[in-house]
Write an enzyme that holds these catalytic residues in place. Structure first.
Site, mmCIF file in Angstrom:
data_model
loop_
_atom_site.group_PDB
_atom_site.id
_atom_site.type_symbol
_atom_site.label_atom_id
_atom_site.label_comp_id
_atom_site.label_asym_id
_atom_site.label_seq_id
_atom_site.Cartn_x
_atom_site.Cartn_y
_atom_site.Cartn_z
ATOM 1 N N CYS A 8 0.848 -1.180 0.000
ATOM 2 C CA CYS A 8 0.000 0.000 0.000
ATOM 3 C C CYS A 8 0.890 1.238 0.000
ATOM 4 O O CYS A 8 2.073 1.161 0.300
ATOM 5 C CB CYS A 8 -0.889 0.031 1.245
ATOM 6 S SG CYS A 8 -2.084 -1.296 1.300
ATOM 7 N N GLY A 37 -0.190 0.025 -5.019
ATOM 8 C CA GLY A 37 -1.529 -0.531 -4.805
ATOM 9 C C GLY A 37 -2.502 0.023 -5.828
ATOM 10 O O GLY A 37 -2.643 1.237 -5.943
ATOM 11 N N ASN A 111 0.044 1.415 5.910
ATOM 12 C CA ASN A 111 0.772 0.484 5.041
ATOM 13 C C ASN A 111 1.511 -0.486 5.952
ATOM 14 O O ASN A 111 2.326 -0.055 6.774
ATOM 15 C CB ASN A 111 1.765 1.256 4.163
ATOM 16 C CG ASN A 111 2.704 0.368 3.357
ATOM 17 O OD1 ASN A 111 3.803 0.764 3.013
ATOM 18 N ND2 ASN A 111 2.272 -0.854 3.057
ATOM 19 N N GLY A 112 1.188 -1.759 5.804
ATOM 20 C CA GLY A 112 1.856 -2.746 6.637
ATOM 21 C C GLY A 112 0.926 -3.887 7.004
ATOM 22 O O GLY A 112 -0.125 -4.054 6.380
ATOM 23 N N TYR A 253 11.916 -4.991 -5.658
ATOM 24 C CA TYR A 253 10.736 -4.988 -6.514
ATOM 25 C C TYR A 253 9.736 -3.865 -6.234
ATOM 26 O O TYR A 253 9.268 -3.207 -7.154
ATOM 27 C CB TYR A 253 10.004 -6.326 -6.376
ATOM 28 C CG TYR A 253 8.696 -6.355 -7.118
ATOM 29 C CD1 TYR A 253 8.657 -6.660 -8.480
ATOM 30 C CD2 TYR A 253 7.503 -6.071 -6.471
ATOM 31 C CE1 TYR A 253 7.462 -6.671 -9.173
ATOM 32 C CE2 TYR A 253 6.293 -6.079 -7.161
ATOM 33 C CZ TYR A 253 6.281 -6.385 -8.500
ATOM 34 O OH TYR A 253 5.095 -6.398 -9.187
ATOM 35 N N ASP A 356 15.722 -10.806 -14.606
ATOM 36 C CA ASP A 356 14.433 -10.451 -13.987
ATOM 37 C C ASP A 356 14.680 -10.163 -12.501
ATOM 38 O O ASP A 356 15.723 -10.511 -11.965
ATOM 39 C CB ASP A 356 13.428 -11.592 -14.167
ATOM 40 C CG ASP A 356 11.986 -11.072 -14.059
ATOM 41 O OD1 ASP A 356 11.801 -9.878 -13.758
ATOM 42 O OD2 ASP A 356 11.059 -11.859 -14.297
ATOM 43 N N ASP A 357 13.693 -9.532 -11.844
ATOM 44 C CA ASP A 357 13.926 -9.139 -10.454
ATOM 45 C C ASP A 357 13.810 -10.298 -9.474
ATOM 46 O O ASP A 357 14.526 -10.375 -8.500
ATOM 47 C CB ASP A 357 12.964 -8.018 -10.063
ATOM 48 C CG ASP A 357 11.532 -8.453 -10.155
ATOM 49 O OD1 ASP A 357 10.955 -8.872 -9.145
ATOM 50 O OD2 ASP A 357 10.965 -8.401 -11.274
ATOM 51 N N CYS A 393 6.238 -14.023 4.065
ATOM 52 C CA CYS A 393 6.421 -12.697 4.641
ATOM 53 C C CYS A 393 5.269 -12.431 5.603
ATOM 54 O O CYS A 393 4.116 -12.674 5.269
ATOM 55 C CB CYS A 393 6.437 -11.627 3.548
ATOM 56 S SG CYS A 393 6.483 -9.954 4.248
ATOM 57 N N CYS A 444 15.274 -6.464 6.860
ATOM 58 C CA CYS A 444 14.636 -7.761 7.049
ATOM 59 C C CYS A 444 14.791 -8.530 5.754
ATOM 60 O O CYS A 444 14.418 -8.045 4.685
ATOM 61 C CB CYS A 444 13.143 -7.579 7.374
ATOM 62 S SG CYS A 444 12.225 -9.151 7.366
ATOM 63 N N CYS A 447 12.020 -13.308 3.817
ATOM 64 C CA CYS A 447 11.476 -14.138 2.733
ATOM 65 C C CYS A 447 12.559 -14.947 2.032
ATOM 66 O O CYS A 447 12.281 -15.946 1.394
ATOM 67 C CB CYS A 447 10.680 -13.272 1.745
ATOM 68 S SG CYS A 447 11.603 -11.862 1.099
#
Lengths: 466, 466, 466, 466
Positions: A8, A37, A111-112, A253, A356-357, A393, A444, A447
């Site tokens: 978001c 978003g 956002n979160g 990303y 690619d990412d 995540c 962090c 993932c």
């Protein structure tokens, strides 16, 4: 490239005096944050302590029109763009959340992801609370409203509830006379401060400051509560810790390449990732191409480091929107072709490095490799500018269940064969810190590593995320 | 970069047997051609000699929905995306034009400009004709309908009227049982043929073939009339001349880089233009950047030729759409900032070569140079991958009156100062043929040279263009 | 009561000087004529010889908004409300028809049915004409456009084509500087003239005059062509015949009760029909009720003549609109209940005379009788304020094929039993002239008698009606 | 006639087993109740304890479509049509209110006005409550949610909060497995119970039962709480008092004439009012006419009693809707003419008795009298089928401030002159009980007498009504 992990975006604007175009400024800010978003958007404005709020489904540019913005003059305003999964895709969950409480109105853009939301909600319900949405914002609003009964100010109320929230949150909060920005103690999601003349602006990313002509002032610190009142900025840093843990996937990303997060240029992060990839997974080839849009910077980095010429190998259709009509069964295989097309003249007869990412499910990348080969590529060497995606995540990135993740299902060799690449290379997980050398905060990498900055919910709790 | 010169796109699909998803195929074709026109769109379908037609304002993806496409099964279909100036921006002029005439129904999709349209319309009105639109297509339809009274077939009727039409026209025409493609004798606008199994596809550009999985067969020749009937292709080349004159601006700006027109890759044309620019206007610099999207390929070409590293210096907001709300007066100067943002980390302290495709009014480029300098660029060297725009186009490109053209108003030095560039260089007009070495046809360079392939209307006639 | 026979409505407004609210006046006129057609509507306005036209599907009040009307200032304007069957229910057939021709623009609003339309269309197509719609108006426009090539004025052109048109037509035609009203020589459909100050108004019914504050001047005569030019009214009566034949069904059902057609009040016609019914089909009963809305006046007439008290027995839901959602299969039988509800307290234990305007298929009336009995009516005596519907209409009333007509399928006794009435009585066909004693014109009673004012197409031609 | 006093309508449906068309049944019920509120509407449905809710602005028939209803199968459903003043005309206040609370979901549809709402809201806010709307329903929901924490069942929770609510409330409440109907102890607003097979239906008026084929069972008693659970009806009458006080204005204006409230037919009430008027205010005249729609029944009553013939003198345009475009300044005086038209043939040269239901501001009636005189009425005797409107309503009828009320501003003589009537007569306030002889309950006549069934807020509190 795969459209599965999104976020978001939040935005806030404070002016000492009423502005007729304040909603339009927020609109432009949200426009710049639209990549975070696309499902819903909204703007809330304060004018003489009276708040109005408009929100709807879809893109900022589709939902809002001139007349709507003109009807929203004021001196404080906040906005939100929302990503949401299929389940919660409804207008009730659109933000800003706008409520009336004991001290007037309260608008919140978030956002979160609060991962103790279920427990908090249950607790509130057990005290008689009603909920209109399934979102975290309404829980936060309740906590603030209750805290406000005993706290002298709204910013004190906000501060008092921080310990109750587990997870990630970058918040922009508007009370009748104040604009407040909060970043969780880990600083998982970005949030920055800008200025236009005497006005203050908060934005998820710096690119939002640029569209309203704001000068970047500084990032909100992990754990900081910033309050603007009577034109003055006040900072509460009681929750600022030594160790922060910003989401590294923002660099890989989520964020726009022209944004700078905590001192680190996103575009530079991607170029560095490309350079490192070239060192870690060199290959003899004729051209380096990127998968648009998020793979392009890393492709340039790979080219620079390897000396293999950079070129354009794939063109993205700029008109693909939300309302895209899916192909019929007979046309299904052409699905990727609607978004991307190969440039035969660039790749025909060539050995291609394709950057690619990230790889999530692996289906899209397989189709792209096939497209390149159909257009004459002699070899296709896939280079992924991030480590292998292996873990969930808990901080707001919408990653599919690990059983759908390509890297948990297949070995590198299997996956390389699966997508019909000639070679396949991922960024080494150890080198992640090297892509963000300028950052003033920690990261962090949960993932990729499974190591999170705090205890996370056990799997069985996950279904209740809202 | 400046959004002022655009075109229309046409598409046709022929299948021997009825297809439930034929309209969807045309939809995908139009999706790929969307860059040629965003104001209006439409699809007409034949099913058992019954034709239905749906058209509306806006983007293909916004106007059409699943249900509409499902209601249009058939075996022949055509589609159109339309660019239009403010004056003729109405639904009556949307295409395909769909009429009933003596032999049933007739649907026409047209890309180009008939410059004797006023005289033809007057002639037809003097014989009692009624007009519903102000477009060329309705004139063409009338001529065909009248010719059909004495011609044995519709394709003969089409052939018989070609000498009456002055100007440019790439047409896709659908009669109750035939699909016809026509390209004017100069071949000003592109038109190509593809195949999917036994089906035939016509498209303005090859990128339209790719999205429906069609294999490129060949271009329609300048002057050729191609008729598909009972599954067979028939070619009438009576109007094919030695000298053709395809619009070179298709390569510079209009067409998509992944398209190939008359043997020449559009992307390659742009890379070559960039390479030539580097030779003709070398400069000592640190980075070469392109103005997205149409300046990127030429920037890569400039970088390759000059050896100056290529980088990303500008980011384009991917969500800018038709319904974009303009800034208030106070916000006006930020107008460009909403579409483009500079990457400070790429350009800060650097000498920048900035490549764009063309300069029309010069206002946008001035804002971009300013943005680069505000973000730390030490020098900005503007390189334009086309010659100076000096003359009107009579073949369908919407160029403003020459009194608004930057290159007719200013000398190079004046313009360079005006846009605050350090140096400014245009592609040499003599080298235009060198950017399209693979093309099998000749070119019209009228807008750069004032030399047109045929006599054009005098200025005073121009106002009557519709 | 049964919604199967409806018409179109036309309206015109002429002012010597430009009026900012002329479109709004037409809007109000159409509002009053809305009962004549609910499927589509449109308004065309002339301003300085420039015409604009807006039309769309649905009710006048739903389609038009304030902004649309404000954008249409001018000095001449026409409007149309359209009834259409399912087949031709599309925007192409919405009126006014608006075209450009040799003398500028032409807008036509038509009420009626041209029954040699197929032959005329074929003739025009054989001369190269294109058609955009399937409506009669476009044929009329073509004939005018062609006649105009040799006629000195548009009104002369209009006059010259009258002999070519077979059937009914009340036309309002707008040329760049004139407003023309035409009523076919039989005067099948109504059309009247009103004045507001120096302005002229044409309206299908007088109720349209009332809403714009116009004073009724006179009816357009059967066969008359009235032209307003430079503020002067000019009448051409060359086609006015001795015998006219206005549709008597206008009085029975179509027209609004507050309208006066050719000197005859519609409400009075219905009251008289009710009075005659009472004489022709007396019965001993406790209450007379009408089926709303068109049966109410005749019920009052029946009550007056018979002395049986009048009362309200059925309430109509005022919110039933076009978008009404049909009941599911299980709910089907309640279909009538959604539109009408019985007043138990009025009818419980009573012998009820129920008056309706006409019987077409007979299904609705059966449901109403059932509803009355379910609510306690001891007896239900159905009285129909028109003769038996036995023949087709060729002049524009949409009557179902005779095989669906209740009165051709059943004898009176069978029908009475079928609808479960205690007795059933129709207005005697011989007494039709007695319901319109004040009328200055003759009547067509074809649908009741099979006798038409002119030769009508044979059955096999009927399918081609458009 | 004057559209200023309106209400809300509530509807509920309970089935033991899931029904695919339950939302459609509620839709039909709301259709019948549409006259009680046209600004917003909504339906909430329970299916396996999962609730969905759809609500929007406008008429039931405009907002809902087939697809929306099909997506709402279930076994319990409630609906609401809403009247609202300009201030609170927003979607947030649309009902049913739908919230999640400690025991799952709760949906509430409310008709009435809680006049201690401000105090209750303040109390709740002081305990930390958040509000999303400005409506009473949300307050009621909070009270229930809190009571539910200590009450064993939701119906007990509902019962426990009744003493806290001052004012009027007819509620339909849906919990995950129960349908509850509540009528305030005075029974101000109507509410009745019907049955279709084993299903239970609640509706504001009996006309809502008829459209879903339900048989009237009985009225909910003033003060009664009716709960349907596991297919069984349970009644709690602890709050049923001796004296009830139903709103008499429901009979005069609000309710549909085909409804029966507490044993009294609304149509009969109006006929009786007309009869009494004829006795109290006789006059020598030629015709009695009613102002459609609510004056018609009383006109019939006046005619019956006086022997003066009843006739139709005014026709109402059936297509006047919410989106009606207001006349321009020059057209303003014709405002009434758009809704009503006079039947000249009925009234020309006659002495007319014109019956209307009530007079509020008096402006509309003045225009109607003028219209009748313009159409030839020799005399116009206005008879009002209710007493003089002199006091505010605190129970939900939206009466303008008394300073706008015609009867507080003028004496009868002044008002008679003001509206240009020849004579003017109101129903004697003493005879109000005589118009509802069959009613099983008492009445509130506060707006006519100033005597309310309970203490009402002082004037200064009034502004806070929401």
């Amino acid at each position: 490239m795969e459209n599965i992990h999104e976020e978001c975006g939040v935005f806030g604007y404070y002016s000492e005096t009423e502005k007729s175009d304040i909603a339009r400024s927020v609109y432009y800010g949200l426009f710049a944050l639209q990549h975070r978003g696309q499902e819903a958007c909204g703007i809330a404005v304060n004018k003489d302590r009276v708040t109005s709020c408009k929100k709807g489904m879809g893109l900022v540019g589709d939902f809002f029109n001139d007349k709507m913005l003109e009807e929203m003059p004021g001196n404080i305003a906040i906005g939100h763009v929302r990503y949401c999964d299929a389940v919660n895709n409804n207008i009730e969950n659109a933000q800003p959340l706008f409520v009336k409480y004991v001290k007037g109105t309260l608008a919140i853009a978030h956002n979160g992801n609060i991962f103790n939301a279920v427990a908090l909600r249950k607790e509130l319900e057990n005290e008689g609370a009603l909920f209109h949405s399934t979102g975290d914002s309404e829980i936060i609003a309740y906590l603030i409203a209750r805290a406000r009964l005993t706290c002298p100010t709204v910013e004190d109320a906000v501060a008092s509830i921080i310990p109750r929230l587990q997870g990630s949150f970058s918040l922009v909060i508007m009370s009748p006379s104040k604009l407040i920005a909060v970043r969780d103690p880990f600083g998982v999601r970005p949030l920055c401060i800008g200025r236009v003349g005497n006005d203050y602006v908060f934005s998820s990313e710096t690119c939002g400051l640029d569209t309203v002509g704001a000068k970047f002032e500084r990032d909100v610190l992990p754990g900081e509560i910033v309050t603007i009142h009577h034109g003055q900025l006040k900072s509460n840093r009681q929750y600022c810790k030594k160790e922060s843990a910003t989401c590294i996937f923002e660099h890989i990303y989520t964020a726009r390449p022209d944004s700078v997060i905590d001192g680190q240029s996103v575009n530079e992060s991607r170029i560095l990732a490309g350079r490192l990839l070239a060192k870690q997974h060199p290959v003899d080839a004729d051209i380096v191409i990127g998968v648009p849009d998020s793979g392009l910077s890393s492709a340039i980095g790979y080219s620079k480091e390897s000396g293999i010429p950079y070129g354009t190998g794939l063109i993205k259709n700029r008109y693909i929107g939300r309302t895209f009509i899916l192909p019929s069964q007979a046309q299904r295989e052409r699905s990727v072709a609607l978004k991307l097309n190969a440039l035969r003249h660039s790749i025909d007869g060539k050995r291609v490095v394709m950057v690619d990412d990230s790889i999530v499910r692996g289906t899209t990348i397989a189709n792209i490799v096939k497209m390149l080969k159909n257009n004459g590529a002699k070899e296709v060497h896939v280079r992924v500018a991030s480590p292998k995606f292996l873990y969930a995540c808990y901080f707001g990135t919408d990653v599919p269940d690990s059983k759908y993740l390509a890297c948990t299902k297949y070995t590198d060799e299997e996956l390389c064969r699966k997508i019909d690449a000639d070679t396949l290379g991922f960024l080494d997980v150890e080198s992640l810190p090297d892509i963000v050398p300028d950052s003033t905060v920690g990261f962090c990498t949960g993932c990729f590593t499974g190591k999170y900055p705090c205890p996370v919910p056990k799997k069985e709790d996950k279904v209740t995320f809202e």
